[in-house]
Write an enzyme that holds these catalytic residues in place. Structure first.
Site, short mmCIF file in Angstrom:
data_model
loop_
_atom_site.label_atom_id
_atom_site.label_comp_id
_atom_site.label_asym_id
_atom_site.label_seq_id
_atom_site.Cartn_x
_atom_site.Cartn_y
_atom_site.Cartn_z
N HIS A 200 0.71 -1.23 0.11
CA HIS A 200 0.15 0.01 0.08
C HIS A 200 0.66 1.09 0.12
O HIS A 200 2.19 1.17 0.33
CB HIS A 200 -0.81 0.19 1.27
CG HIS A 200 -0.13 0.07 2.49
ND1 HIS A 200 0.45 -1.16 2.96
CD2 HIS A 200 0.37 1.03 3.45
CE1 HIS A 200 0.98 -0.87 4.32
NE2 HIS A 200 1.03 0.62 4.39
N THR B 228 1.29 4.91 1.62
CA THR B 228 1.03 5.74 2.62
C THR B 228 1.24 7.16 1.95
O THR B 228 2.54 7.51 1.45
CB THR B 228 2.05 5.52 3.54
OG1 THR B 228 1.65 4.37 4.38
CG2 THR B 228 1.58 6.68 5.04
N MET C 176 7.80 9.99 2.90
CA MET C 176 6.58 10.11 2.54
C MET C 176 6.39 10.95 1.28
O MET C 176 7.10 11.64 1.08
CB MET C 176 5.70 11.02 3.49
CG MET C 176 5.76 10.45 5.01
SD MET C 176 4.81 9.13 5.27
CE MET C 176 4.75 8.51 6.60
N HIS D 140 5.33 6.62 0.43
CA HIS D 140 6.13 5.52 0.10
C HIS D 140 5.10 4.40 -0.16
O HIS D 140 4.14 4.42 0.38
CB HIS D 140 7.13 5.10 1.51
CG HIS D 140 6.44 4.95 2.56
ND1 HIS D 140 6.05 6.10 3.44
CD2 HIS D 140 5.80 3.71 2.99
CE1 HIS D 140 5.76 5.59 4.53
NE2 HIS D 140 5.19 4.31 4.41
N SER E 20 4.63 0.48 0.89
CA SER E 20 5.21 -0.52 1.82
C SER E 20 4.81 -1.77 1.26
O SER E 20 3.92 -2.26 1.03
CB SER E 20 4.46 -0.23 3.14
OG SER E 20 4.66 0.97 3.86
N TYR F 104 6.60 -5.27 6.80
CA TYR F 104 6.78 -4.57 7.85
C TYR F 104 7.82 -5.47 8.86
O TYR F 104 7.20 -6.86 8.94
CB TYR F 104 5.59 -4.20 8.83
CG TYR F 104 4.65 -3.24 7.97
CD1 TYR F 104 5.08 -2.02 7.47
CD2 TYR F 104 3.47 -2.75 8.72
CE1 TYR F 104 4.31 -1.01 6.96
CE2 TYR F 104 2.53 -2.03 8.34
CZ TYR F 104 3.14 -0.97 7.60
OH TYR F 104 2.11 -0.19 7.15
#
Length: 133
Positions: A16, A18, A65, A67, A69, A72
């Site tokens: 996704h 951000t 920002m 970015h 992803s 994680y």
């Protein structure tokens, strides 16, 4: 990118983008600002130019920002290097990824829970050229 998570662990996330990170503001104010911002943005082209990491997170980005992803996790420096190589193995065209951003979605997230299952979708907005509003 599921093989990436399978090898390096971390919570299940869908790749996704951000656009704006976490903010601690009044719910109604955030919605008002989100709508206002979306009304002032035309659909735009996003182009990926490098794979990198921010802290323990592996991103496809040229700045913190916005970015994209992909993973994680709390990776060691060696794991980060291997993960970066794995991304290219999984998709060797990722360095030339280009797409039109035509929709923004506002989520309420809980920082202590890093997977997307805890995210609450507040609203989404389809971007249109401002001359069509």
């Amino acid at each position: 990118m599921e093989p990436l998570r399978a090898e390096f662990g971390g919570p299940a996330i869908e790749p996704h983008i951000t656009v704006v990170g976490s903010v601690l503001l009044n719910h109604d104010y955030v919605i008002k600002q989100f709508i206002n911002g979306c009304q002032n943005i035309d659909p735009y082209t996003c182009e990926v130019d490098q794979v990198g990491h921010f802290g323990g997170y592996l991103h496809r980005c040229n700045a913190h920002m916005p970015h994209l992803s992909l993973l994680y996790g709390n990776l060691t420096e060696e794991e980060r290097k291997r993960a970066l190589e794995k991304v290219t193995e999984l998709d060797d065209s990722i360095d030339s990824l280009k797409f039109t951003m035509s929709r923004l979605v506002l989520y309420k997230t809980h920082n202590e829970a890093r997977d997307q299952h805890s995210w609450e979708k507040v609203m989404e907005y389809n971007l249109r050229p401002r001359n069509q509003l």
